[in-house]
Write a protein that holds these residues in place. Structure first.
Motif, mmCIF file in Angstrom:
data_model
loop_
_atom_site.group_PDB
_atom_site.id
_atom_site.type_symbol
_atom_site.label_atom_id
_atom_site.label_comp_id
_atom_site.label_asym_id
_atom_site.label_seq_id
_atom_site.Cartn_x
_atom_site.Cartn_y
_atom_site.Cartn_z
ATOM 1 N N ASP A 264 0.857 -1.143 -0.133
ATOM 2 C CA ASP A 264 0.110 -0.102 -0.022
ATOM 3 C C ASP A 264 0.802 1.369 -0.059
ATOM 4 O O ASP A 264 0.479 2.482 -0.717
ATOM 5 N N VAL A 265 1.929 1.310 0.735
ATOM 6 C CA VAL A 265 2.838 2.349 0.839
ATOM 7 C C VAL A 265 3.698 2.439 -0.421
ATOM 8 O O VAL A 265 3.910 3.784 -1.020
ATOM 9 N N ALA A 266 4.066 1.558 -0.966
ATOM 10 C CA ALA A 266 4.548 1.651 -2.541
ATOM 11 C C ALA A 266 3.801 2.163 -3.595
ATOM 12 O O ALA A 266 4.099 2.798 -4.315
ATOM 13 N N ARG A 267 2.380 1.680 -3.465
ATOM 14 C CA ARG A 267 1.561 2.126 -4.359
ATOM 15 C C ARG A 267 1.291 3.736 -4.154
ATOM 16 O O ARG A 267 1.010 4.514 -5.372
ATOM 17 N N THR A 268 1.426 4.056 -3.001
ATOM 18 C CA THR A 268 1.070 5.671 -2.694
ATOM 19 C C THR A 268 2.227 6.244 -3.125
ATOM 20 O O THR A 268 2.236 7.453 -3.761
ATOM 21 N N LEU A 269 3.458 5.968 -3.070
ATOM 22 C CA LEU A 269 4.715 6.410 -3.578
ATOM 23 C C LEU A 269 4.633 6.339 -5.121
ATOM 24 O O LEU A 269 4.888 7.549 -5.627
ATOM 25 N N VAL A 270 4.307 5.315 -5.605
ATOM 26 C CA VAL A 270 4.297 5.097 -7.252
ATOM 27 C C VAL A 270 3.615 6.339 -7.818
ATOM 28 O O VAL A 270 3.620 7.003 -8.861
ATOM 29 N N ALA A 271 2.198 6.383 -7.112
ATOM 30 C CA ALA A 271 1.149 7.466 -7.700
ATOM 31 C C ALA A 271 1.606 8.928 -7.623
ATOM 32 O O ALA A 271 1.102 9.891 -8.235
ATOM 33 N N ASP A 272 2.915 9.445 -6.743
ATOM 34 C CA ASP A 272 3.107 10.690 -6.480
ATOM 35 C C ASP A 272 4.788 10.810 -6.359
ATOM 36 O O ASP A 272 5.132 11.261 -5.435
ATOM 37 N N LEU A 273 5.399 10.061 -7.128
ATOM 38 C CA LEU A 273 6.998 9.978 -6.984
ATOM 39 C C LEU A 273 7.534 11.552 -6.906
ATOM 40 O O LEU A 273 8.253 11.477 -5.998
ATOM 41 N N ASP A 274 7.138 12.320 -7.810
ATOM 42 C CA ASP A 274 7.871 13.578 -7.659
ATOM 43 C C ASP A 274 7.581 14.426 -6.273
ATOM 44 O O ASP A 274 8.566 14.984 -5.875
ATOM 45 N N GLY A 275 6.410 14.245 -5.849
ATOM 46 C CA GLY A 275 6.197 14.746 -4.735
ATOM 47 C C GLY A 275 6.581 14.222 -3.230
ATOM 48 O O GLY A 275 6.709 14.630 -2.215
ATOM 49 N N LEU A 276 6.492 12.703 -3.370
ATOM 50 C CA LEU A 276 6.982 11.969 -2.037
ATOM 51 C C LEU A 276 8.164 11.533 -2.095
ATOM 52 O O LEU A 276 8.562 10.826 -0.909
ATOM 53 N N VAL A 277 8.978 11.251 -3.160
ATOM 54 C CA VAL A 277 10.299 10.595 -3.072
ATOM 55 C C VAL A 277 11.416 11.060 -2.177
ATOM 56 O O VAL A 277 11.887 10.188 -1.614
ATOM 57 N N ALA A 278 11.412 12.310 -2.050
ATOM 58 C CA ALA A 278 12.273 12.921 -1.025
ATOM 59 C C ALA A 278 11.921 12.384 0.318
ATOM 60 O O ALA A 278 12.856 12.023 1.240
ATOM 61 N N THR A 279 10.712 12.639 0.901
ATOM 62 C CA THR A 279 10.320 12.298 2.266
ATOM 63 C C THR A 279 10.483 10.670 2.263
ATOM 64 O O THR A 279 10.617 10.125 3.607
#
Length: 406
Positions: A264-279
């Protein structure tokens, strides 16, 4: 029965966190008979160890000689000639001088200049990976990407990467391995001598023909009118080559495993990589730190975590344990890539905060963005239980990581 940390226990190597939880419940600092030293496992004690160099000294190499019989002492002395010059094994004020030299070269401007070349390295390595059969992600991607980055930084031809990695591994037997490794002092000496010979030649080349690169800037850096000596340059190159590759590779592997375990966390990250990858990278660093511990030598009698420590005692500040301390992190055993204040200690803290942290962060952000964009269905090709973990008190991660890109 008292709980203790035993680095020879395969179950502890694979997953030390249940043990760390049990140890924290019994106190922040414990004696480990297998390590013949103390182990700090709560955030407060670990932070104290890594931020108080006047009490917990990083200059712990010389003590090793006192513990060794001949002829191991002579062999070890050849390695210590170089390790004693590494910035990470020194205290202020000499640590401060060396860090000023290296910080003038490895700085935010330099790191940002690596973005384009690092992206190219990541994409080129991904292009070459097999798409329809299992391969070892740890070696083919994890070690190769930061390996190429650091080889380029130091001016080492990329085709020497495998040699340099072997020599680095041999040196790490001296400072990072648990007990029971055969002839680790002789192998460490071979690695040190081999790297010194290579780096000395590169330094001589740059002195004869300076370039606009990191190595030339290291050679010409001045602090209070003084440059680094030839031995200090060689030792600094050893330290950078050693620290820049394996720990970043484990960040990739540990992070990938954490995301595999939390789809579930992986899907959230893939859905918004630009916004979430740093955190997300910061949370992956906290959740399963690629550096297990930082070793120190007690410089004077002190108390810590309810224990009385004596001058000359060894202590291992378990960074990975501190990053799961519930006194600091809410639900620390959960992977949360949003909404978590993240004061992790994966890069240590204080004067020994990892100088290469911005490079590792950049590499990880680019690596996870490209990897998850191209291969969101990547999966393990072997049961996790059959994968061995690294036998080390420094590095933390799997020895290999078989995956299918899907």
């Amino acid at each position: 029965m008292a709980v203790t940390f035993d680095p020879t226990d395969d179950a502890v190597l694979r997953d030390p966190y249940p043990l760390f939880t049990e140890m924290r419940a019994a106190g922040g600092v414990h004696w480990s008979e297998p390590l013949a030293g103390w182990v700090a496992v709560d955030w407060a004690s670990v932070q104290t160890v890594v931020t108080t160099p006047q009490v917990f000294s990083a200059d712990r190499m010389v003590q090793i000689l006192d513990r060794l019989p001949e002829p191991r002492r002579t062999t070890a002395a050849d390695v210590l000639r170089w390790l004693s010059l590494w910035m990470v094994f020194q205290d202020p004020p000499n640590h401060t001088r060396l860090r000023r030299h290296l910080a003038s070269v490895i700085n935010p401007r330099m790191v940002e200049s690596l973005r384009e070349s690092t992206t190219r390295i990541v994409t080129d390595v991904l292009d070459e990976l097999p798409k329809d059969e299992p391969f070892d992600f740890y070696t083919r991607f994890g070690l190769t990407v930061p390996g190429y980055v650091v080889m380029d930084l130091l001016g080492v031809p990329r085709d020497r990467l495998a040699e340099v990695k072997q020599w680095s591994d041999e040196m790490m037997l001296f400072i990072g391995s648990a007990r029971g490794v055969e002839d680790k002092y002789g192998r460490a000496r071979h690695g040190a001598h081999s790297m010194a010979e290579l780096f000395r030649g590169l330094i001589e080349q740059r002195r004869a023909e300076p370039r606009d690169d990191v190595l030339t800037r290291m050679i010409t850096s001045t602090v209070d009118g003084q440059t680094l000596t030839s031995d200090e340059l060689i030792a600094s190159m050893m330290m950078i080559a050693n620290g820049a590759q394996e720990t970043t590779a484990h960040l990739f592997s540990n992070g990938l495993l954490a995301l595999q375990a939390t789809p579930d966390v992986a899907r959230t990250l893939v859905a918004d990589l630009d916004g979430l990858v740093a955190t997300a990278v910061e949370e992956l660093l906290r959740f399963d730190s690629p550096v297990l511990s930082a070793g120190r030598l007690v410089a004077s009698d002190t108390e810590l975590g309810g224990q009385k420590l004596r001058a000359g005692d060894r202590i291992f500040a378990m960074l990975a344990a501190a990053n799961r301390d519930p006194a600091v992190f809410d639900a620390p055993n959960e992977l949360r890539i949003t909404g978590r204040p993240n004061s992790h200690l994966a890069f240590s803290k204080g004067v020994h905060f990892c100088l290469g942290a911005p490079v590792a962060r950049l590499e990880a952000q680019i690596a996870f963005t490209e990897l998850l964009t191209r291969f969101p269905n990547l999966r393990l090709a072997e049961p996790l239980e059959s994968i061995p973990w690294v036998n080390s008190l420094v590095a933390r991660g799997p020895q290999r990581l078989p995956v299918l890109l899907g």
